[in-house]
Design an enzyme around this catalytic site. Structure first.
Site, PDB file in Angstrom:
ATOM      1  N   SER A  70      60.498  39.943  40.059  1.00  0.00           N
ATOM      2  CA  SER A  70      58.662  38.951  40.760  1.00  0.00           C
ATOM      3  C   SER A  70      58.597  38.263  38.830  1.00  0.00           C
ATOM      4  CB  SER A  70      57.383  40.157  41.302  1.00  0.00           C
ATOM      5  OG  SER A  70      57.146  40.150  40.109  1.00  0.00           O
ATOM      6  N   ASP A 112      45.586  39.843  38.358  1.00  0.00           N
ATOM      7  CA  ASP A 112      46.925  40.232  38.070  1.00  0.00           C
ATOM      8  C   ASP A 112      46.887  39.485  36.571  1.00  0.00           C
ATOM      9  OD1 ASP A 112      49.962  39.610  37.512  1.00  0.00           O
ATOM     10  OD2 ASP A 112      49.550  38.258  39.755  1.00  0.00           O
ATOM     11  N   HIS A 147      52.076  38.640  35.893  1.00  0.00           N
ATOM     12  CA  HIS A 147      52.578  36.927  35.975  1.00  0.00           C
ATOM     13  C   HIS A 147      51.895  36.072  35.386  1.00  0.00           C
ATOM     14  CE1 HIS A 147      53.627  39.775  39.319  1.00  0.00           C
ATOM     15  NE2 HIS A 147      55.047  39.545  39.757  1.00  0.00           N
TER      16      HIS A 147
END
Ligand SMILES: *[C@@H]1O[C@H](CO)[C@@H](O)[C@H](O)[C@H]1NC(C)=O
Ligand SMILES: *[C@@H]1O[C@H](CO)[C@@H](O)[C@H](O)[C@H]1NC(C)=O
Ligand SMILES: *[C@@H]1O[C@H](CO)[C@@H](O)[C@H](O)[C@H]1NC(C)=O
Ligand SMILES: *[C@@H]1O[C@H](CO)[C@@H](O)[C@H](O)[C@H]1NC(C)=O
Ligand SMILES: *[C@@H]1O[C@H](CO)[C@@H](O)[C@H](O)[C@H]1NC(C)=O
Ligand SMILES: *[C@@H]1O[C@H](CO)[C@@H](O)[C@H](O)[C@H]1NC(C)=O
Length: 425
Positions: A155, A401, A404
């Site tokens: 990702s 998160d 990312h």
């Protein structure tokens, strides 16, 4: 999972140094984070170096502009794009600085999901001895006319692919990037007038595993066919430019190796605890495959060095977490604990060996430059797919998160670097 992560974080805070135990806890936390944030569903929302330090190709000379006051004994071609500093730029003319992009995904749309502090967009990467070339989407498409550019990996690589699409889209007058076609693990965007596709292929461990489903990959026991890559590789074999990454998914206290196929009844399963060894084995499978199958005269190969996370355990402040962070780390030479040098060395030596066998993979060493940017992760400002519990909501750090990156943001810089390599090749 969330509880395990809590435990991981609090124990690590009390430790003054890192140990095997810490690695184990890190693994748990990372796993928790991965499981929490990789649960996308459905299709893409349409909303809106060579082993030595990656010197750009010699022809970069034309693009190089020297920074004032620098010490420029080096020749232009030896400019190291990976060594530099972040500079705050009030004008912030990043190409899609308003965040508008038809390929944006909820995972990276920090402003849309409530981030108020937008300073993270205005930092630009300044290499010490030259400037990054300006990203020109039309020039890039012209350069790759009739070709396939494919990002392969996890990702973080999808984060970069999305950034690439946004950068290209913003430098065209009207969107010439039209269709998003999905074929299993492969996501395809076409620039129709250029007969070009910019694709992303999901295979987080590069080799075959039980995490290969592009959306349903929440598995707690990873089962890996460490010697099998063909199932994936045949989908990107004919690309003209390949950009690989693989890192986060290897950080697990244990994984299961499978000899034989997932379907066969006499397959052998073995639980293994040495993730470094597994990483090396998988990269060997990957490089053997490249040696035998890529067209060396045609395909350009890149490998993105690992993208550092800011989940916990850092030493930059009391909170030790990306949540609520609004400024980059400005300490020169900073190196965080989540940027695992041992794993970098494994990639670097794999690439070096591959080069001796006649296959050149350019290593884009973006780890260090990204490691300064504790401010640039989505933390809580992104789309979450499952519902969050009250306990989680009460302590945002448990679900932030810190892996990312917000877009616009750090992956745009990775792409500016990739751009300079492609455009000058
Ligand atoms: C990648 O960058 C790091 C930090 O700048 C450096 O220590 C390392 O040697 C680099 N790796 C290669 C292969 O150049
Ligand atoms: C923005 O544009 C100005 C003027 O063209 C330039 O001086 C500045 O370096 C640019 N900033 C960024 C972040 O590219
Ligand atoms: C598009 O590119 C492919 C190669 O990727 C080529 O075979 C094909 O002829 C091109 N089509 C057009 C219309 O140029
Ligand atoms: C956008 O359109 C303007 C005017 O129509 C033109 O001058 C310019 O070259 C175009 N730019 C791009 C990137 O197509
Ligand atoms: C690659 O190029 C070399 C030298 O130009 C040539 O000898 C070789 O046959 C080419 N290989 C392929 C697979 O096209
Ligand atoms: C986040 O930062 C703001 C401003 O520095 C501070 O007032 C607030 O207490 C912080 N919140 C948490 C949960 O740390």
């Amino acid at each position: 999972m969330v509880n395990k992560m809590d435990v991981g974080i609090s124990k690590i805070r009390n430790k003054s140094h890192y140990s095997v135990v810490a690695l184990f806890l890190i693994s748990l936390a990372v796993t928790a984070a991965l499981l929490l944030i990789t649960g996308e569903n459905g299709s893409i929302p349409r909303e809106g170096e060579s082993p030595k330090a990656g010197p750009p190709p010699p022809s970069l000379a034309g693009e190089i502009k020297y920074e004032e006051g620098g010490d420029y004994n080096e020749t232009a071609s030896s400019c190291d794009l990976f060594s530099g500093k972040w500079i705050y730029d009030e004008t912030g003319n990043a190409s899609y600085s308003d965040g508008r992009c038809s390929f944006m995904m909820g995972d990276y749309a920090c402003e849309k999901f409530g981030r108020k502090d937008l300073r993270y967009r205005n930092w630009r990467w300044q290499p010490h001895r030259c400037n990054l070339p300006r990203f020109n989407g039309m020039a890039l498409l012209e350069k790759i006319r009739g070709k396939r550019l494919v990002f392969v990996g996890d990702s973080l690589n999808r984060n970069q692919w999305t950034s690439m699409l946004c950068l290209i889209e913003s430098s065209l007058n009207q969107s010439s990037l039209q269709s998003v076609v999905r074929r299993d693990n492969l996501f395809i965007v076409e620039a129709i007038e250029y007969n070009t596709t910019i694709e992303f292929y999901w295979s987080p461990l590069l080799v075959e595993s039980n995490c290969d489903h592009p959306f349903a990959h929440k598995v707690s026991d990873r089962v890996i066919r460490i010697e099998s890559i063909e199932k994936h590789a045949r989908h990107w074999n004919h690309a003209d430019i390949l950009v690989f990454d693989s890192y986060m998914w290897w950080i697990m206290p244990s994984m299961t190796i499978l000899w034989g196929s997932f379907e066969s009844s006499d397959a052998i399963y073995k639980k293994v605890h040495m993730h470094l060894r597994l990483y090396e084995m998988a990269l060997n499978t990957w490089s053997d495959w490249l040696e035998l199958n890529t067209n060396r005269n045609k395909t350009k190969l890149f490998f993105m060095s690992l993208s550092p996370t800011h989940t916990f355990g850092e030493r930059w402040d009391v909170q030790q977490h990306c949540y609520n962070e609004t400024e980059p780390i400005m300490k020169e030479g900073y190196w965080g604990v989540m940027a695992d040098r041992r794993m970098m060395h494994i990639v670097e030596s794999t690439i070096e060996k591959l080069e001796k066998r006649g296959v050149r993979v350019q290593y884009l060493n973006i780890t260090h430059l990204s490691d300064f940017r504790k401010d640039a992760h989505p933390s809580i400002y992104k789309q979450f797919y499952g519902s969050l519990s009250e306990t989680q909501l009460a302590d945002p750090k448990t679900y932030s998160d810190c892996l990312h990156w917000c877009l616009p943001g750090v992956p745009d810089v990775w792409n500016q670097i990739l751009y300079s390599y492609i455009i000058n090749s």
